[in-house]
Enzyme design. Structure first.
Site, PDB file in Angstrom:
ATOM      1  N   ARG A  38       7.360 -10.331 -16.869  1.00 16.74           N
ATOM      2  CA  ARG A  38       7.460 -11.560 -16.071  1.00 16.74           C
ATOM      3  C   ARG A  38       7.654 -11.369 -14.565  1.00 16.74           C
ATOM      4  O   ARG A  38       7.800 -12.342 -13.838  1.00 16.74           O
ATOM      5  CB  ARG A  38       8.559 -12.489 -16.602  1.00 16.74           C
ATOM      6  CG  ARG A  38       8.288 -12.960 -17.990  1.00 16.74           C
ATOM      7  CD  ARG A  38       9.133 -14.080 -18.467  1.00 16.74           C
ATOM      8  NE  ARG A  38      10.448 -14.180 -17.902  1.00 16.74           N
ATOM      9  CZ  ARG A  38      11.210 -15.254 -17.987  1.00 16.74           C
ATOM     10  NH1 ARG A  38      10.772 -16.310 -18.620  1.00 16.74           N
ATOM     11  NH2 ARG A  38      12.397 -15.267 -17.459  1.00 16.74           N
ATOM     12  N   ASP A  39       7.663 -10.133 -14.066  1.00 13.61           N
ATOM     13  CA  ASP A  39       7.782  -9.927 -12.624  1.00 13.61           C
ATOM     14  C   ASP A  39       6.956  -8.719 -12.198  1.00 13.61           C
ATOM     15  O   ASP A  39       7.393  -7.903 -11.388  1.00 13.61           O
ATOM     16  CB  ASP A  39       9.248  -9.737 -12.229  1.00 13.61           C
ATOM     17  CG  ASP A  39       9.459  -9.811 -10.719  1.00 13.61           C
ATOM     18  OD1 ASP A  39       8.643 -10.458 -10.021  1.00 13.61           O
ATOM     19  OD2 ASP A  39      10.429  -9.202 -10.223  1.00 13.61           O
ATOM     20  N   LEU A  40       5.756  -8.619 -12.748  1.00  8.60           N
ATOM     21  CA  LEU A  40       4.904  -7.486 -12.418  1.00  8.60           C
ATOM     22  C   LEU A  40       4.271  -7.683 -11.050  1.00  8.60           C
ATOM     23  O   LEU A  40       3.621  -8.695 -10.797  1.00  8.60           O
ATOM     24  CB  LEU A  40       3.816  -7.306 -13.480  1.00  8.60           C
ATOM     25  CG  LEU A  40       3.046  -6.007 -13.396  1.00  8.60           C
ATOM     26  CD1 LEU A  40       3.973  -4.823 -13.652  1.00  8.60           C
ATOM     27  CD2 LEU A  40       1.921  -5.998 -14.392  1.00  8.60           C
ATOM     28  N   ASN A  44       7.079  -3.208  -8.323  1.00 11.15           N
ATOM     29  CA  ASN A  44       7.685  -2.865  -9.603  1.00 11.15           C
ATOM     30  C   ASN A  44       6.856  -1.880 -10.411  1.00 11.15           C
ATOM     31  O   ASN A  44       7.125  -1.664 -11.590  1.00 11.15           O
ATOM     32  CB  ASN A  44       7.948  -4.132 -10.420  1.00 11.15           C
ATOM     33  CG  ASN A  44       9.019  -4.985  -9.791  1.00 11.15           C
ATOM     34  OD1 ASN A  44       9.855  -4.506  -9.041  1.00 11.15           O
ATOM     35  ND2 ASN A  44       8.982  -6.271 -10.067  1.00 11.15           N
TER      36      ASN A  44
END
Length: 75
Positions: A38-40, A44
């Site tokens: 959910r935060d690619l 990251n």
């Protein structure tokens, strides 16, 4: 020389393809376990000795695989 630049460009494209493949494989592995990152984003995705590692699972969530199949469809 122009030849060196063209060879270097091909090398960079091959590396980019390798890193993209590693990223996709990592995501497939996570999803097979019901984990959604959910935060690619580029910040990251970390390279360690030429191997892609995903970082910052602060927004990650777990969804049972049955739910994912129902929600996302079978195909």
């Amino acid at each position: 020389p122009l030849r060196y630049i063209k060879e270097k460009e091909v090398f960079i494209l091959v590396l980019a393809a390798l890193y993209i493949r590693q990223t996709i494989n990592a995501l497939l592995e996570l999803h097979s376990k019901g984990i959604i990152h959910r935060d690619l984003k580029p910040e990251n995705i970390i390279l360690i000795n030429g191997v892609v590692k995903l970082a910052d699972f602060g927004w990650a969530t777990y969804s049972p695989i049955e739910y994912l199949i129902l929600y996302l469809g079978k195909d």
